[in-house]
Design a protein around this motif. Structure first.
Motif, PDB file in Angstrom:
ATOM      1  N   PRO A   1     111.097  42.696  17.049  1.00  0.00           N
ATOM      2  CA  PRO A   1     109.564  44.147  16.029  1.00  0.00           C
ATOM      3  C   PRO A   1     110.895  44.986  15.101  1.00  0.00           C
ATOM      4  O   PRO A   1     110.605  45.031  14.441  1.00  0.00           O
ATOM      5  CB  PRO A   1     109.137  44.101  16.911  1.00  0.00           C
ATOM      6  N   LYS A   2     112.079  45.260  15.853  1.00  0.00           N
ATOM      7  CA  LYS A   2     113.264  46.290  14.975  1.00  0.00           C
ATOM      8  C   LYS A   2     113.344  46.027  13.942  1.00  0.00           C
ATOM      9  O   LYS A   2     113.961  46.623  12.850  1.00  0.00           O
ATOM     10  CB  LYS A   2     113.751  46.795  15.745  1.00  0.00           C
ATOM     11  N   LEU A   3     113.307  44.461  13.336  1.00  0.00           N
ATOM     12  CA  LEU A   3     113.959  43.851  12.585  1.00  0.00           C
ATOM     13  C   LEU A   3     113.127  44.193  11.282  1.00  0.00           C
ATOM     14  O   LEU A   3     113.462  43.558   9.980  1.00  0.00           O
ATOM     15  CB  LEU A   3     115.195  42.397  13.125  1.00  0.00           C
ATOM     16  N   PHE A   4     111.859  43.938  11.544  1.00  0.00           N
ATOM     17  CA  PHE A   4     110.709  44.167  10.760  1.00  0.00           C
ATOM     18  C   PHE A   4     110.563  45.662  10.082  1.00  0.00           C
ATOM     19  O   PHE A   4     110.390  46.654  10.683  1.00  0.00           O
ATOM     20  CB  PHE A   4     109.689  43.717  10.225  1.00  0.00           C
ATOM     21  N   ALA A   5     109.953  45.196   8.673  1.00  0.00           N
ATOM     22  CA  ALA A   5     109.640  46.999   8.459  1.00  0.00           C
ATOM     23  C   ALA A   5     108.504  47.630   9.240  1.00  0.00           C
ATOM     24  O   ALA A   5     107.461  46.573   9.246  1.00  0.00           O
ATOM     25  CB  ALA A   5     109.206  46.445   6.668  1.00  0.00           C
ATOM     26  N   PRO A   6     108.690  48.499   9.485  1.00  0.00           N
ATOM     27  CA  PRO A   6     107.630  49.766  10.323  1.00  0.00           C
ATOM     28  C   PRO A   6     106.060  48.962   9.609  1.00  0.00           C
ATOM     29  O   PRO A   6     104.679  48.414  10.164  1.00  0.00           O
ATOM     30  CB  PRO A   6     107.220  50.516  10.161  1.00  0.00           C
ATOM     31  N   GLN A   7     105.435  48.289   8.387  1.00  0.00           N
ATOM     32  CA  GLN A   7     104.383  47.897   7.993  1.00  0.00           C
ATOM     33  C   GLN A   7     104.138  46.701   7.977  1.00  0.00           C
ATOM     34  O   GLN A   7     102.631  46.325   8.378  1.00  0.00           O
ATOM     35  CB  GLN A   7     104.055  48.633   6.628  1.00  0.00           C
TER      36      GLN A   7
ATOM     37  N   PRO B   1     101.681  39.529  12.469  1.00  0.00           N
ATOM     38  CA  PRO B   1     102.312  39.320  13.543  1.00  0.00           C
ATOM     39  C   PRO B   1     102.915  37.150  13.733  1.00  0.00           C
ATOM     40  O   PRO B   1     103.652  37.360  14.361  1.00  0.00           O
ATOM     41  CB  PRO B   1     101.437  39.160  14.389  1.00  0.00           C
ATOM     42  N   GLU B   2     102.605  37.058  12.777  1.00  0.00           N
ATOM     43  CA  GLU B   2     103.062  35.384  12.797  1.00  0.00           C
ATOM     44  C   GLU B   2     104.444  35.800  12.528  1.00  0.00           C
ATOM     45  O   GLU B   2     105.225  34.809  12.923  1.00  0.00           O
ATOM     46  CB  GLU B   2     102.018  34.838  11.813  1.00  0.00           C
ATOM     47  N   TRP B   3     105.002  36.038  11.182  1.00  0.00           N
ATOM     48  CA  TRP B   3     106.379  36.544  11.112  1.00  0.00           C
ATOM     49  C   TRP B   3     106.979  36.799  12.411  1.00  0.00           C
ATOM     50  O   TRP B   3     108.283  36.508  12.431  1.00  0.00           O
ATOM     51  CB  TRP B   3     106.587  37.404   9.554  1.00  0.00           C
TER      52      TRP B   3
ATOM     53  N   GLY C   1     114.263  40.200   5.040  1.00  0.00           N
ATOM     54  CA  GLY C   1     113.970  39.289   3.694  1.00  0.00           C
ATOM     55  C   GLY C   1     113.938  38.250   3.437  1.00  0.00           C
ATOM     56  O   GLY C   1     112.783  37.590   2.723  1.00  0.00           O
ATOM     57  N   MET C   2     114.733  37.350   3.675  1.00  0.00           N
ATOM     58  CA  MET C   2     114.371  36.257   4.074  1.00  0.00           C
ATOM     59  C   MET C   2     113.145  35.321   4.614  1.00  0.00           C
ATOM     60  O   MET C   2     112.711  34.891   4.177  1.00  0.00           O
ATOM     61  CB  MET C   2     115.197  35.358   4.160  1.00  0.00           C
ATOM     62  N   MET C   3     112.229  36.687   5.291  1.00  0.00           N
ATOM     63  CA  MET C   3     111.339  36.154   6.046  1.00  0.00           C
ATOM     64  C   MET C   3     109.920  37.063   5.274  1.00  0.00           C
ATOM     65  O   MET C   3     108.564  36.549   5.004  1.00  0.00           O
ATOM     66  CB  MET C   3     111.094  36.126   7.223  1.00  0.00           C
ATOM     67  N   GLU C   4     110.485  38.231   5.058  1.00  0.00           N
ATOM     68  CA  GLU C   4     109.318  39.258   4.918  1.00  0.00           C
ATOM     69  C   GLU C   4     109.008  38.824   3.358  1.00  0.00           C
ATOM     70  O   GLU C   4     108.062  39.885   2.486  1.00  0.00           O
ATOM     71  CB  GLU C   4     109.998  40.784   4.650  1.00  0.00           C
ATOM     72  N   ASP C   5     109.905  39.005   2.115  1.00  0.00           N
ATOM     73  CA  ASP C   5     109.695  38.272   0.711  1.00  0.00           C
ATOM     74  C   ASP C   5     110.842  37.370   0.469  1.00  0.00           C
ATOM     75  O   ASP C   5     111.368  37.667  -0.440  1.00  0.00           O
ATOM     76  CB  ASP C   5     110.174  39.875   0.166  1.00  0.00           C
TER      77      ASP C   5
ATOM     78  N   VAL D   1     121.408  45.723  -4.827  1.00  0.00           N
ATOM     79  CA  VAL D   1     120.343  45.396  -5.019  1.00  0.00           C
ATOM     80  C   VAL D   1     119.213  46.198  -3.724  1.00  0.00           C
ATOM     81  O   VAL D   1     119.569  45.783  -3.013  1.00  0.00           O
ATOM     82  CB  VAL D   1     119.532  44.141  -5.106  1.00  0.00           C
ATOM     83  N   THR D   2     118.153  46.846  -4.017  1.00  0.00           N
ATOM     84  CA  THR D   2     117.303  46.974  -2.962  1.00  0.00           C
ATOM     85  C   THR D   2     115.822  46.839  -2.988  1.00  0.00           C
ATOM     86  O   THR D   2     115.595  47.045  -4.267  1.00  0.00           O
ATOM     87  CB  THR D   2     117.409  48.946  -2.588  1.00  0.00           C
ATOM     88  N   LEU D   3     115.673  45.235  -2.023  1.00  0.00           N
ATOM     89  CA  LEU D   3     114.275  45.322  -1.939  1.00  0.00           C
ATOM     90  C   LEU D   3     112.852  46.004  -1.303  1.00  0.00           C
ATOM     91  O   LEU D   3     113.191  46.582  -0.471  1.00  0.00           O
ATOM     92  CB  LEU D   3     114.163  44.235  -1.408  1.00  0.00           C
ATOM     93  N   LYS D   4     112.384  46.353  -1.955  1.00  0.00           N
ATOM     94  CA  LYS D   4     111.033  47.296  -2.706  1.00  0.00           C
ATOM     95  C   LYS D   4     110.165  46.841  -0.554  1.00  0.00           C
ATOM     96  O   LYS D   4     110.193  45.029  -0.885  1.00  0.00           O
ATOM     97  CB  LYS D   4     110.186  47.264  -3.224  1.00  0.00           C
ATOM     98  N   GLY D   5     110.154  47.129   0.235  1.00  0.00           N
ATOM     99  CA  GLY D   5     108.797  47.063   0.589  1.00  0.00           C
ATOM    100  C   GLY D   5     109.144  46.058   2.087  1.00  0.00           C
ATOM    101  O   GLY D   5     108.651  45.447   2.428  1.00  0.00           O
TER     102      GLY D   5
END
Length: 267
Positions: A155-161, A167-169, A245-249, A236-240
């Motif tokens: 859980p700590k690997l993902f952005a707080p939001q 939860p599927e990620w 990043g490879m799973m979140e966006d 580069v900074t990926l927003k959000g």
């Protein structure tokens, strides 16, 4: 999925997609090639993508002795896999732990590198608190097994939001993590703890370098994300997104890697 017996003594599992100039993707700690599953089809538009499981992770064999998981050992596995696949030079992108291995590869095999990318990773070594945390991780894995450690880590690997909203990620990353062998998790934790400062490797490198960070990454702090600058460095900074990043966006992550490759093609 493919498998190769390497000259380093490890049987490595890997995925391949696309054709053209070779692109190698390395995953993070307690991950596997499946971390890249969503991004791989997009990146494969830019070349021949090879995504291995690091030793002791996913479907790759464990190495046995704990001292066989140094970042240099992981780099040797990449070079040995290249030999098996008759690949001379690669563009190498490493996520987190994979970035530490990629830096070791850049230091040891610079002549085999077309470009280097650190994805949610850093060239700095562990600080004292991080070193202590590695030992705590080792104790947890030895006493309780991989699953409880992964449950606390992921859980700590993902952005707080995203921790509650997606939860599927989080669940997918946990399932991937459960496939890590205890030997691989302990060995790589100790290997990361022992890794040296490799900022100088980035400073000396002549090849193009991509430093890709997550805006909401709580693993790699802002002051550790961009240790160098220069004409050959793209930051580069990926927003959000957090540390995944490879799973979140996946599309934004792949697009960033793709643009970097297009802009730095030889000739």
């Amino acid at each position: 999925m493919n498998r190769k017996q390497l000259s380093t003594g490890i049987v490595v599992a890997y995925e391949e997609a696309g054709v053209g100039e070779p692109i190698v993707l390395l995953h993070g700690f307690c991950g596997s090639r499946l971390y890249w599953e969503e991004t791989l089809p997009y990146i494969a538009e830019y070349g021949r993508v090879i995504a291995p499981d690091l030793r002791g992770h996913g479907s790759s064999a464990a190495a046995g002795a704990e001292d066989r998981y140094g970042m240099e050992n992981l780099a040797d596995d990449v070079a040995a896999l290249m030999d098996e696949l008759n690949v001379a030079k690669i563009s190498l992108f490493g996520h987190s732990l994979g970035g530490y291995a990629a830096l070791a590869f850049a230091e040891k095999y610079p002549e085999r590198l077309n470009a280097l990318g650190l994805v949610h990773s850093t060239a700095f070594p562990d600080g004292e608190q991080a070193k202590e945390n590695r030992l705590k991780a080792v104790e947890t894995i030895r006493s309780q097994g991989v699953a409880p450690f992964v449950d606390g880590l992921v859980p700590k690997l993902f952005a707080p939001q995203h921790r509650d909203s997606r939860p599927e990620w989080v669940g997918k990353a946990k399932e991937i993590g459960y496939e890590t062998s205890a030997e691989g998790a302990v060995g790589c934790a100790l290997g990361m703890r022992a890794r040296p400062d490799r900022v100088s490797v980035l400073e000396r490198l002549k090849q193009p370098v991509l430093l890709l960070a997550g805006e909401a990454d709580e693993v790699i702090p802002p002051d550790k994300r961009f240790p160098v600058s220069g004409d050959n460095v793209t930051a580069v900074t990926l927003k959000g997104v957090g540390h995944m990043g490879m799973m979140e966006d996946p599309q934004a992550t792949a697009a960033c890697i793709g643009r970097f490759l297009d802009q730095n093609r030889e000739g």
